[in-house]
Design a protein around this motif. Structure first.
Motif, PDB file in Angstrom:
ATOM      1  N   UNK A  20      -8.923 -17.496  -1.114  1.00  0.00           N
ATOM      2  CA  UNK A  20      -8.690 -16.272  -0.346  1.00  0.00           C
ATOM      3  C   UNK A  20      -8.245 -16.597   1.076  1.00  0.00           C
ATOM      4  N   UNK A  21      -8.892 -17.602   1.711  1.00  0.00           N
ATOM      5  CA  UNK A  21      -8.522 -17.967   3.075  1.00  0.00           C
ATOM      6  C   UNK A  21      -7.112 -18.531   3.140  1.00  0.00           C
ATOM      7  N   UNK A  22      -6.758 -19.373   2.171  1.00  0.00           N
ATOM      8  CA  UNK A  22      -5.408 -19.954   2.151  1.00  0.00           C
ATOM      9  C   UNK A  22      -4.367 -18.865   1.951  1.00  0.00           C
ATOM     10  N   UNK A  23      -4.658 -17.934   1.020  1.00  0.00           N
ATOM     11  CA  UNK A  23      -3.698 -16.862   0.752  1.00  0.00           C
ATOM     12  C   UNK A  23      -3.562 -15.929   1.954  1.00  0.00           C
ATOM     13  N   UNK A  24      -4.681 -15.671   2.658  1.00  0.00           N
ATOM     14  CA  UNK A  24      -4.632 -14.764   3.800  1.00  0.00           C
ATOM     15  C   UNK A  24      -3.923 -15.364   5.001  1.00  0.00           C
ATOM     16  N   UNK A  25      -3.899 -16.691   5.091  1.00  0.00           N
ATOM     17  CA  UNK A  25      -3.316 -17.340   6.265  1.00  0.00           C
ATOM     18  C   UNK A  25      -1.809 -17.545   6.160  1.00  0.00           C
ATOM     19  N   UNK A  26      -1.254 -17.384   4.986  1.00  0.00           N
ATOM     20  CA  UNK A  26       0.190 -17.605   4.849  1.00  0.00           C
ATOM     21  C   UNK A  26       0.913 -16.265   4.803  1.00  0.00           C
ATOM     22  N   UNK A  27       2.152 -16.233   5.209  1.00  0.00           N
ATOM     23  CA  UNK A  27       2.905 -14.960   5.187  1.00  0.00           C
ATOM     24  C   UNK A  27       3.130 -14.490   3.755  1.00  0.00           C
ATOM     25  N   UNK A  28       2.965 -13.216   3.555  1.00  0.00           N
ATOM     26  CA  UNK A  28       3.133 -12.671   2.221  1.00  0.00           C
ATOM     27  C   UNK A  28       4.614 -12.557   1.870  1.00  0.00           C
ATOM     28  N   UNK A  29       5.000 -13.024   0.693  1.00  0.00           N
ATOM     29  CA  UNK A  29       6.406 -12.874   0.288  1.00  0.00           C
ATOM     30  C   UNK A  29       6.730 -11.405   0.013  1.00  0.00           C
ATOM     31  N   UNK A  30       7.933 -11.035   0.316  1.00  0.00           N
ATOM     32  CA  UNK A  30       8.358  -9.648   0.088  1.00  0.00           C
ATOM     33  C   UNK A  30       8.670  -9.448  -1.387  1.00  0.00           C
ATOM     34  N   UNK A  31       8.130  -8.413  -1.921  1.00  0.00           N
ATOM     35  CA  UNK A  31       8.352  -8.086  -3.331  1.00  0.00           C
ATOM     36  C   UNK A  31       9.583  -7.184  -3.444  1.00  0.00           C
ATOM     37  N   UNK A  32      10.669  -7.759  -3.954  1.00  0.00           N
ATOM     38  CA  UNK A  32      11.925  -7.015  -4.071  1.00  0.00           C
ATOM     39  C   UNK A  32      12.110  -6.407  -5.466  1.00  0.00           C
ATOM     40  N   UNK A  33      11.043  -6.328  -6.206  1.00  0.00           N
ATOM     41  CA  UNK A  33      11.155  -5.753  -7.549  1.00  0.00           C
ATOM     42  C   UNK A  33      11.507  -4.265  -7.464  1.00  0.00           C
ATOM     43  N   UNK A  34      12.563  -3.832  -8.138  1.00  0.00           N
ATOM     44  CA  UNK A  34      12.935  -2.403  -8.099  1.00  0.00           C
ATOM     45  C   UNK A  34      12.050  -1.586  -9.042  1.00  0.00           C
ATOM     46  N   UNK A  35      10.907  -1.153  -8.552  1.00  0.00           N
ATOM     47  CA  UNK A  35       9.972  -0.408  -9.405  1.00  0.00           C
ATOM     48  C   UNK A  35      10.316   1.073  -9.499  1.00  0.00           C
ATOM     49  N   UNK A  36      10.872   1.641  -8.434  1.00  0.00           N
ATOM     50  CA  UNK A  36      11.183   3.073  -8.372  1.00  0.00           C
ATOM     51  C   UNK A  36       9.941   3.919  -8.656  1.00  0.00           C
ATOM     52  N   UNK A  37       8.782   3.375  -8.292  1.00  0.00           N
ATOM     53  CA  UNK A  37       7.523   4.097  -8.482  1.00  0.00           C
ATOM     54  C   UNK A  37       7.200   4.909  -7.234  1.00  0.00           C
ATOM     55  N   UNK A  38       6.652   6.068  -7.442  1.00  0.00           N
ATOM     56  CA  UNK A  38       6.446   7.026  -6.366  1.00  0.00           C
ATOM     57  C   UNK A  38       5.472   6.521  -5.305  1.00  0.00           C
TER      58      UNK A  38
END
Length: 401
Positions: A20-38
């Motif tokens: 959790x600490x390692x994941x929280x300390x790194x920049x989150x990748x942008x999710x470019x998935x086209x979900x078209x969800x509301x």
């Protein structure tokens, strides 16, 4: 809790905290998935358009539905007047228009009653294309950006530029006698039709091949929201029924684990934890499993009971009693199976028994004669029991065949 189990739990918690600490300390990748969800706030979700829809359609009432058009309009059709009890425009925004055939038919019925259907999608179902007479193709020319524009001069049209996630689909074939071209997408090399209006009986279908323009990314970029305002301005009835994507892919997951499962690192950490606990339980339970006692199944005492009753009658030697009981059982069985009156064992009984059982009349008559003889006898012997039993079994065997 023993010492080894405490060590396992401590190490597992330590590993989970580290992940959790390692994941929280790194920049989150942008999710470019086209979900078209509301409810998706990622670049290619529809959260912003959903929030701004009330302002965009300020003079109209927008109703969002998560079921299919067939499910929604099924009980809103008046068969006596052949009309719908509701009226308004329909809005679809999705990367693929893949609803079921019954719902597509429902859209045609609904449009034929004077309503408009607006669909923005990069692909359309075959029955929709066949009925409305258009085709979709993918441009073979590579383009890293498009300029989208509407033709309506009353909307002050201009070019709006799109690049990431833009579809290269366009309308390659339309019925020019009825279809109205409302807009195009252009590059340095070609102009392609991407927005059309197709009249259908008393209503219209507005088809658009770039649903990406409604997503969060482009609604916030430059003034591209103006293009959305222009193409949706054709929806001018008092009510708009927006069928959101949830009936295909579901809206926001309401599970308490949704955040952990939405993050790749946390999701794998969760899976590894569950697998580790499962392995520990399996191996630990295998070492400490108690001996399972062997439980003998319950004996079937029916045979023993039957033997006891048989021996009792045999020792008593009352053959007349046994014969009377066999006759009573035979007549009771005959009444239940063939619904025949057995009060008088005469010619009428023989005829009805023969008709319903299919046995030979002579054999039935012999059995009836034997029964009547045995009833009149005061004492019987073992031979009489055998003779009666064989006669009854002979009729039963004939019936089973």
């Amino acid at each position: 809790m023993n010492r080894n189990l405490k060590v396992y739990v401590f190490l597992l918690v330590l590993i989970l905290i580290g992940i959790i600490l390692v994941d929280a300390s790194r920049p989150k990748p942008i999710n470019w998935t086209p979900t078209f969800a509301l409810n998706d706030k990622i670049p290619f979700g529809l959260y912003i358009f959903g929030q701004e829809s009330e302002k965009l359609f300020s003079n109209q009432k927008v109703t969002k539905h998560s079921n299919t058009p067939y499910e929604y309009f099924y009980d809103k059709y008046d068969y006596e007047d052949s009309t719908y009890t509701v009226k308004g425009d329909i809005l679809f925004i999705n990367d693929e228009f893949t609803i079921d055939k019954n719902s597509v038919d429902e859209l045609f019925y609904y449009a034929s009653r004077g309503n408009d259907v607006f669909i923005s999608s990069s692909s359309f179902s075959k029955n929709l294309k066949d009925t409305l007479g258009f085709e979709i193709e993918t441009s073979s020319i590579f383009m890293d950006s498009f300029a989208l524009k509407v033709y309506n001069k009353n909307l002050n049209p201009k070019d709006y530029y799109y690049s990431k996630g833009v579809s290269t689909k366009y309308f390659s074939k339309i019925d020019t006698t009825t279809t109205v071209v409302l807009g195009h997408q252009s590059s340095t090399k070609e102009n392609l039709t991407n927005f059309i209006k197709i009249p259908y009986k008393s209503g219209n279908f507005y088809l658009h091949t770039q649903p990406i323009v409604f997503t969060n990314y482009y609604m916030l970029k430059n003034k591209n929201h103006e293009y959305v305002e222009q193409i949706t301005s054709y929806l001018n009835q008092d009510k708009i029924y927006w069928f959101v994507k949830s009936y295909n892919s579901g809206q926001l997951n309401q599970s308490p684990m949704r955040y952990i499962l939405s993050q790749a690192s946390l999701r794998w950490a969760w899976y590894i934890s569950l697998i580790s606990i499962l392995i520990f339980i399996v191996f630990n339970a295998k070492r400490k499993q108690r001996v399972i006692p062997i439980i003998e199944p319950l004996r079937n005492t029916t045979v023993d009971f039957t033997k006891t009753i048989g021996n009792l009658y045999y020792q008593e030697g009352n053959h007349k009693n046994i014969i009377d009981k066999k006759i009573i059982y035979f007549l009771e069985k005959t009444r239940n199976e063939y619904l025949i009156e057995t009060t008088e064992l005469d010619a009428t009984f023989i005829n009805r028994f023969q008709q319903k059982s299919g046995n030979k009349k002579e054999e039935i008559a012999e059995l009836v004669q034997l029964i009547n003889q045995l009833k009149r006898k005061e004492t019987c012997n073992e031979s009489d029991i055998v003779t009666l039993n064989l006669a009854i079994e002979k009729l039963n065997q004939k019936k089973d065949k």
